[in-house]
Design a protein around this motif. Structure first.
Motif, PDB file in Angstrom:
ATOM      1  N   ALA A  32      14.777  16.878 -41.708  1.00 50.74           N
ATOM      2  CA  ALA A  32      16.160  16.751 -42.160  1.00 50.74           C
ATOM      3  C   ALA A  32      16.204  16.914 -43.670  1.00 50.74           C
ATOM      4  N   SER A  33      17.345  17.409 -44.172  1.00 55.67           N
ATOM      5  CA  SER A  33      17.538  17.597 -45.608  1.00 55.67           C
ATOM      6  C   SER A  33      18.882  17.030 -46.021  1.00 55.67           C
ATOM      7  N   ILE A  34      18.964  16.619 -47.285  1.00 52.10           N
ATOM      8  CA  ILE A  34      20.231  16.149 -47.845  1.00 52.10           C
ATOM      9  C   ILE A  34      20.217  16.430 -49.345  1.00 52.10           C
ATOM     10  N   THR A  35      21.343  16.860 -49.875  1.00 57.97           N
ATOM     11  CA  THR A  35      21.393  17.206 -51.299  1.00 57.97           C
ATOM     12  C   THR A  35      21.612  15.997 -52.190  1.00 57.97           C
ATOM     13  N   SER A  36      22.124  14.906 -51.607  1.00 58.76           N
ATOM     14  CA  SER A  36      22.345  13.697 -52.397  1.00 58.76           C
ATOM     15  C   SER A  36      22.070  12.476 -51.525  1.00 58.76           C
ATOM     16  N   PHE A  37      20.872  11.920 -51.658  1.00 60.61           N
ATOM     17  CA  PHE A  37      20.486  10.753 -50.855  1.00 60.61           C
ATOM     18  C   PHE A  37      21.475   9.622 -51.131  1.00 60.61           C
ATOM     19  N   THR A  47       2.949   3.655 -39.455  1.00 65.31           N
ATOM     20  CA  THR A  47       2.189   4.540 -38.577  1.00 65.31           C
ATOM     21  C   THR A  47       2.692   5.970 -38.757  1.00 65.31           C
ATOM     22  N   GLY A  48       1.848   6.928 -38.382  1.00 67.09           N
ATOM     23  CA  GLY A  48       2.249   8.318 -38.406  1.00 67.09           C
ATOM     24  C   GLY A  48       2.133   8.946 -39.786  1.00 67.09           C
ATOM     25  N   ARG A  49       2.931   9.995 -39.994  1.00 71.82           N
ATOM     26  CA  ARG A  49       2.855  10.769 -41.230  1.00 71.82           C
ATOM     27  C   ARG A  49       4.259  11.230 -41.618  1.00 71.82           C
ATOM     28  N   LEU A  50       4.641  10.910 -42.844  1.00 76.01           N
ATOM     29  CA  LEU A  50       5.942  11.300 -43.394  1.00 76.01           C
ATOM     30  C   LEU A  50       5.701  12.166 -44.622  1.00 76.01           C
ATOM     31  N   VAL A  51       6.377  13.304 -44.685  1.00 74.58           N
ATOM     32  CA  VAL A  51       6.283  14.200 -45.839  1.00 74.58           C
ATOM     33  C   VAL A  51       7.665  14.320 -46.463  1.00 74.58           C
ATOM     34  N   LEU A  52       7.754  14.075 -47.767  1.00 77.74           N
ATOM     35  CA  LEU A  52       9.003  14.188 -48.504  1.00 77.74           C
ATOM     36  C   LEU A  52       8.873  15.268 -49.570  1.00 77.74           C
ATOM     37  N   HIS A  53       9.855  16.151 -49.630  1.00 80.95           N
ATOM     38  CA  HIS A  53       9.920  17.185 -50.660  1.00 80.95           C
ATOM     39  C   HIS A  53      11.123  16.877 -51.549  1.00 80.95           C
ATOM     40  N   SER A  54      10.892  16.832 -52.862  1.00 82.11           N
ATOM     41  CA  SER A  54      11.993  16.543 -53.776  1.00 82.11           C
ATOM     42  C   SER A  54      11.625  16.997 -55.186  1.00 82.11           C
ATOM     43  N   GLY A  55      12.539  17.702 -55.837  1.00 79.77           N
ATOM     44  CA  GLY A  55      12.337  18.067 -57.230  1.00 79.77           C
ATOM     45  C   GLY A  55      11.084  18.850 -57.507  1.00 79.77           C
ATOM     46  N   GLY A  56      10.655  19.659 -56.554  1.00 79.95           N
ATOM     47  CA  GLY A  56       9.447  20.449 -56.736  1.00 79.95           C
ATOM     48  C   GLY A  56       8.162  19.716 -56.424  1.00 79.95           C
ATOM     49  N   GLY A  72      21.046   9.705 -54.878  1.00 79.63           N
ATOM     50  CA  GLY A  72      21.460  10.973 -55.444  1.00 79.63           C
ATOM     51  C   GLY A  72      20.421  12.062 -55.401  1.00 79.63           C
ATOM     52  N   GLU A  73      19.213  11.754 -54.883  1.00 78.65           N
ATOM     53  CA  GLU A  73      18.144  12.744 -54.848  1.00 78.65           C
ATOM     54  C   GLU A  73      18.367  13.808 -53.774  1.00 78.65           C
ATOM     55  N   ASP A  74      17.941  15.015 -54.074  1.00 78.89           N
ATOM     56  CA  ASP A  74      17.910  16.121 -53.116  1.00 78.89           C
ATOM     57  C   ASP A  74      16.548  16.075 -52.434  1.00 78.89           C
ATOM     58  N   ILE A  75      16.514  15.723 -51.134  1.00 77.24           N
ATOM     59  CA  ILE A  75      15.220  15.591 -50.456  1.00 77.24           C
ATOM     60  C   ILE A  75      15.227  16.300 -49.112  1.00 77.24           C
ATOM     61  N   THR A  76      14.028  16.701 -48.705  1.00 74.71           N
ATOM     62  CA  THR A  76      13.762  17.152 -47.345  1.00 74.71           C
ATOM     63  C   THR A  76      12.670  16.270 -46.780  1.00 74.71           C
ATOM     64  N   ALA A  77      12.888  15.736 -45.594  1.00 80.01           N
ATOM     65  CA  ALA A  77      11.927  14.837 -44.952  1.00 80.01           C
ATOM     66  C   ALA A  77      11.418  15.459 -43.663  1.00 80.01           C
ATOM     67  N   GLU A  78      10.120  15.325 -43.424  1.00 78.73           N
ATOM     68  CA  GLU A  78       9.500  15.781 -42.194  1.00 78.73           C
ATOM     69  C   GLU A  78       8.585  14.678 -41.685  1.00 78.73           C
ATOM     70  N   ALA A  79       8.642  14.390 -40.398  1.00 82.19           N
ATOM     71  CA  ALA A  79       7.790  13.348 -39.834  1.00 82.19           C
ATOM     72  C   ALA A  79       7.319  13.749 -38.448  1.00 82.19           C
ATOM     73  N   GLU A  80       6.052  13.459 -38.169  1.00 84.16           N
ATOM     74  CA  GLU A  80       5.517  13.716 -36.849  1.00 84.16           C
ATOM     75  C   GLU A  80       5.945  12.614 -35.889  1.00 84.16           C
ATOM     76  N   LYS A  81       5.841  12.890 -34.607  1.00 89.19           N
ATOM     77  CA  LYS A  81       6.198  11.902 -33.595  1.00 89.19           C
ATOM     78  C   LYS A  81       5.338  10.653 -33.769  1.00 89.19           C
ATOM     79  N   GLY A  82       5.965   9.500 -33.633  1.00 90.41           N
ATOM     80  CA  GLY A  82       5.258   8.231 -33.781  1.00 90.41           C
ATOM     81  C   GLY A  82       5.262   7.687 -35.201  1.00 90.41           C
TER      82      GLY A  82
END
Length: 213
Positions: A32-37, A47-56, A72-82
């Motif tokens: 999921a992505s959002i331009t302004s958190f 548990t599991g793995r969360l990847v956040l992309h923000s500001g390069g 207000g942060e622009d972020i993209t989040a990716e997470a595996e099942k669990g």
């Protein structure tokens, strides 16, 4: 926590207070992505793995890793099942955008004041601190704190606080005598005004999140 909460489908709010302070856990997977958190949130992955992309920058988070996502942060989040994390968040207005801030659990800590002497039983503990994130306008702070063993006598907790234990053990006794013991990998939330007594066994190290609300 609002219609713009990208983690709403997996968010379990177990505690909230006036002033827009929330705590609980999130079970979430996908992308999921959002331009302004929409709020400021400190999270600790359980548990599991969360990847956040923000500001390069990209943050790869697994068990015990923690970040603060600023409002207000622009972020993209990716997470595996669990993937699951615990959180403390505030919807209060912020003083400035601070980005996504990682909390390094192995960071060098600086000496910090101990609890007030009137609330300490026995020798004064040696305490250390690293404040990774601080927004005084929102009353929201997070970082790493450590202490030598001690007993802190009963008193009302002065702030809302989420604690994730990295090392050591602490026994928390509520005003009604209920005892809760937490150790490495455990988390506990204490609301402001909650009367409690702490007995810290061995050297303690924790990630803390403080919200004044």
């Amino acid at each position: 926590m609002g219609s713009d909460d990208i983690f709403a489908a997996g968010r379990d709010i177990v505690w909230s207070a006036s002033g827009g302070v929330f705590a609980g856990s999130v079970d979430w997977n996908g992308k999921a992505s959002i331009t302004s958190f929409p709020h400021t949130e400190c999270l600790v992955v359980v548990t599991g793995r969360l990847v956040l992309h923000s500001g390069g920058s990209t943050f790869h988070l697994t068990s015990g890793d923690s970040v603060v996502v600023g409002r207000g942060e622009d972020i993209t989040a990716e997470a595996e099942k669990g993937t699951r994390w615990i959180f403390c968040a505030t919807t209060a207005a912020t003083s400035s955008t601070q980005g996504v801030v990682a909390i390094d659990r192995d960071v060098t800590l600086a000496p910090s004041p101990p609890p007030p002497a009137q609330f300490v039983e026995g020798d004064t503990p040696q305490c250390r601190l690293f404040r990774a994130f601080s927004d005084e306008t929102a009353g929201f702070r997070a970082g790493v704190w450590a202490t030598t063993p001690h007993i802190r006598l009963s008193r009302p907790h002065p702030v809302h606080e989420l604690m994730y234990i990295l090392e050591g053990q602490v026994d928390v006794t509520d005003g009604d005598g209920t005892l809760t013991s937490v150790g490495p990998g455990d988390a506990i939330f204490v609301g402001r005004g909650t009367v409690n007594r702490l007995s810290i066994q061995g050297n303690l190290k924790k990630i803390f999140v403080i919200a004044e609300g």
